[in-house]
Design an enzyme around this catalytic site. Structure first.
Site, PDB file in Angstrom:
ATOM      1  N   CYS A 183       0.876  -1.416  -0.202  1.00 28.06           N
ATOM      2  CA  CYS A 183       0.384  -0.183  -0.311  1.00 28.06           C
ATOM      3  C   CYS A 183       0.729   1.098  -0.515  1.00 28.06           C
ATOM      4  O   CYS A 183       1.892   1.403   0.924  1.00 28.06           O
ATOM      5  CB  CYS A 183      -1.118  -0.148   0.592  1.00 28.06           C
ATOM      6  SG  CYS A 183      -1.976   1.440   1.433  1.00 28.06           S
TER       7      CYS A 183
ATOM      8  N   ASP B 205      -0.161  -6.011   0.314  1.00 27.08           N
ATOM      9  CA  ASP B 205      -1.666  -6.269  -0.298  1.00 27.08           C
ATOM     10  C   ASP B 205      -1.318  -7.959  -0.730  1.00 27.08           C
ATOM     11  O   ASP B 205      -0.769  -8.106  -1.936  1.00 27.08           O
ATOM     12  CB  ASP B 205      -2.098  -5.036  -1.343  1.00 27.08           C
ATOM     13  CG  ASP B 205      -2.687  -3.624  -0.752  1.00 27.08           C
ATOM     14  OD1 ASP B 205      -3.334  -4.001   0.366  1.00 27.08           O
ATOM     15  OD2 ASP B 205      -2.332  -2.246  -0.499  1.00 27.08           O
TER      16      ASP B 205
ATOM     17  N   VAL C 283       5.190 -13.738 -23.798  1.00 25.51           N
ATOM     18  CA  VAL C 283       6.037 -13.766 -23.157  1.00 25.51           C
ATOM     19  C   VAL C 283       6.676 -14.339 -22.428  1.00 25.51           C
ATOM     20  O   VAL C 283       6.014 -15.672 -22.482  1.00 25.51           O
ATOM     21  CB  VAL C 283       5.285 -12.548 -22.106  1.00 25.51           C
ATOM     22  CG1 VAL C 283       4.583 -13.593 -21.010  1.00 25.51           C
ATOM     23  CG2 VAL C 283       6.109 -11.870 -20.636  1.00 25.51           C
ATOM     24  N   GLU C 284       8.858 -14.903 -22.271  1.00 28.13           N
ATOM     25  CA  GLU C 284       9.226 -15.129 -22.038  1.00 28.13           C
ATOM     26  C   GLU C 284       8.455 -15.538 -19.899  1.00 28.13           C
ATOM     27  O   GLU C 284       8.555 -14.612 -19.456  1.00 28.13           O
ATOM     28  CB  GLU C 284      10.350 -15.076 -21.837  1.00 28.13           C
ATOM     29  CG  GLU C 284      11.560 -15.873 -21.373  1.00 28.13           C
ATOM     30  CD  GLU C 284      11.606 -16.355 -20.310  1.00 28.13           C
ATOM     31  OE1 GLU C 284      11.918 -17.736 -19.657  1.00 28.13           O
ATOM     32  OE2 GLU C 284      12.207 -15.316 -19.001  1.00 28.13           O
ATOM     33  N   SER C 285       8.338 -16.910 -19.607  1.00 30.35           N
ATOM     34  CA  SER C 285       7.994 -16.531 -18.248  1.00 30.35           C
ATOM     35  C   SER C 285       8.422 -15.827 -17.173  1.00 30.35           C
ATOM     36  O   SER C 285       8.000 -16.055 -16.410  1.00 30.35           O
ATOM     37  CB  SER C 285       6.676 -17.953 -17.951  1.00 30.35           C
ATOM     38  OG  SER C 285       8.452 -18.699 -18.594  1.00 30.35           O
TER      39      SER C 285
ATOM     40  N   HIS D  45      -4.520  -0.889  -5.683  1.00 33.53           N
ATOM     41  CA  HIS D  45      -4.607  -1.780  -6.563  1.00 33.53           C
ATOM     42  C   HIS D  45      -4.925  -1.682  -7.979  1.00 33.53           C
ATOM     43  O   HIS D  45      -4.099  -2.826  -9.141  1.00 33.53           O
ATOM     44  CB  HIS D  45      -5.868  -2.867  -5.876  1.00 33.53           C
ATOM     45  CG  HIS D  45      -5.666  -2.447  -4.420  1.00 33.53           C
ATOM     46  ND1 HIS D  45      -6.849  -3.726  -3.827  1.00 33.53           N
ATOM     47  CD2 HIS D  45      -4.649  -3.138  -3.033  1.00 33.53           C
ATOM     48  CE1 HIS D  45      -6.253  -3.351  -2.801  1.00 33.53           C
ATOM     49  NE2 HIS D  45      -5.007  -3.469  -2.856  1.00 33.53           N
ATOM     50  N   GLU D  46      -5.860  -0.181  -8.324  1.00 35.08           N
ATOM     51  CA  GLU D  46      -5.926   0.118  -9.852  1.00 35.08           C
ATOM     52  C   GLU D  46      -4.474  -0.347 -10.152  1.00 35.08           C
ATOM     53  O   GLU D  46      -3.844  -0.421 -11.793  1.00 35.08           O
ATOM     54  CB  GLU D  46      -7.081   0.687  -9.817  1.00 35.08           C
ATOM     55  CG  GLU D  46      -8.194   0.524  -9.073  1.00 35.08           C
ATOM     56  CD  GLU D  46      -7.906   1.373  -7.857  1.00 35.08           C
ATOM     57  OE1 GLU D  46      -8.787   1.089  -7.058  1.00 35.08           O
ATOM     58  OE2 GLU D  46      -7.082   0.569  -6.993  1.00 35.08           O
TER      59      GLU D  46
END
Length: 154
Positions: free
Chosen positions: A52, A59, A74-76, A93-94
């Site tokens: 936060c 969070d 995407v390479e993991s 969060h957003e």
């Protein structure tokens, strides 16, 4: 079966320190061996953590990312390092959710991407964040994300 070109990758197969934050994390991509075929790739991060920005308290979220590649995957390992780089990063969060989505869209330029971030409540309110680039192409099987809404003790 064709072999994926990994010659441009800097992290796969190497010892890599956790990035200090998402802005310094290196996301890498590899060419899809199935360009021209619509299929969904799903990544699930069931223990995503950020901080936060006001209190510094952790969070937690369960994040599901679905995308339809348009030439790139995407390479993991780089995605894992990127997602883990949020552990000491302060953002709402957003912001975390949309930043992840936009970074992936910028890297991959997928045909379609959606993200569902199911945040665990702190202070009594779960704040879930959902975003997608637009309508998914027709005829592609896209399963439900399978995450139940938070129910508490009810």
């Amino acid at each position: 079966m064709s072999k994926t070109d990994v010659s441009g990758l800097s992290q796969l197969g190497q010892a890599v320190d956790l990035p200090a934050g998402p802005e310094t994390a290196v996301l890498e991509k590899v060419p899809s061996n199935h360009a021209g075929t619509d299929f969904v790739v799903r990544f699930t991060a069931p223990e995503f953590t950020s901080l936060c920005p006001m209190t510094g308290q952790p969070d937690f979220a369960h994040i599901v990312i679905d995308y339809i590649p348009d030439g790139w995957l995407v390479e993991s390992k780089s995605l894992k390092l990127y997602l883990h780089s949020f552990r000491n990063h302060g953002a709402f969060h957003e912001d975390c959710t949309i930043d992840i989505a936009k970074r992936l869209v910028g890297l991959l330029e997928p045909k379609w991407l959606r993200i569902g971030a199911y945040w665990y409540p702190r202070g009594g309110i779960p704040i879930d964040v959902f975003w997608q680039t637009g309508d998914a192409p027709k005829g592609v099987w896209i399963p439900d994300q399978g995450v139940q809404p938070y129910r508490g003790r009810g």
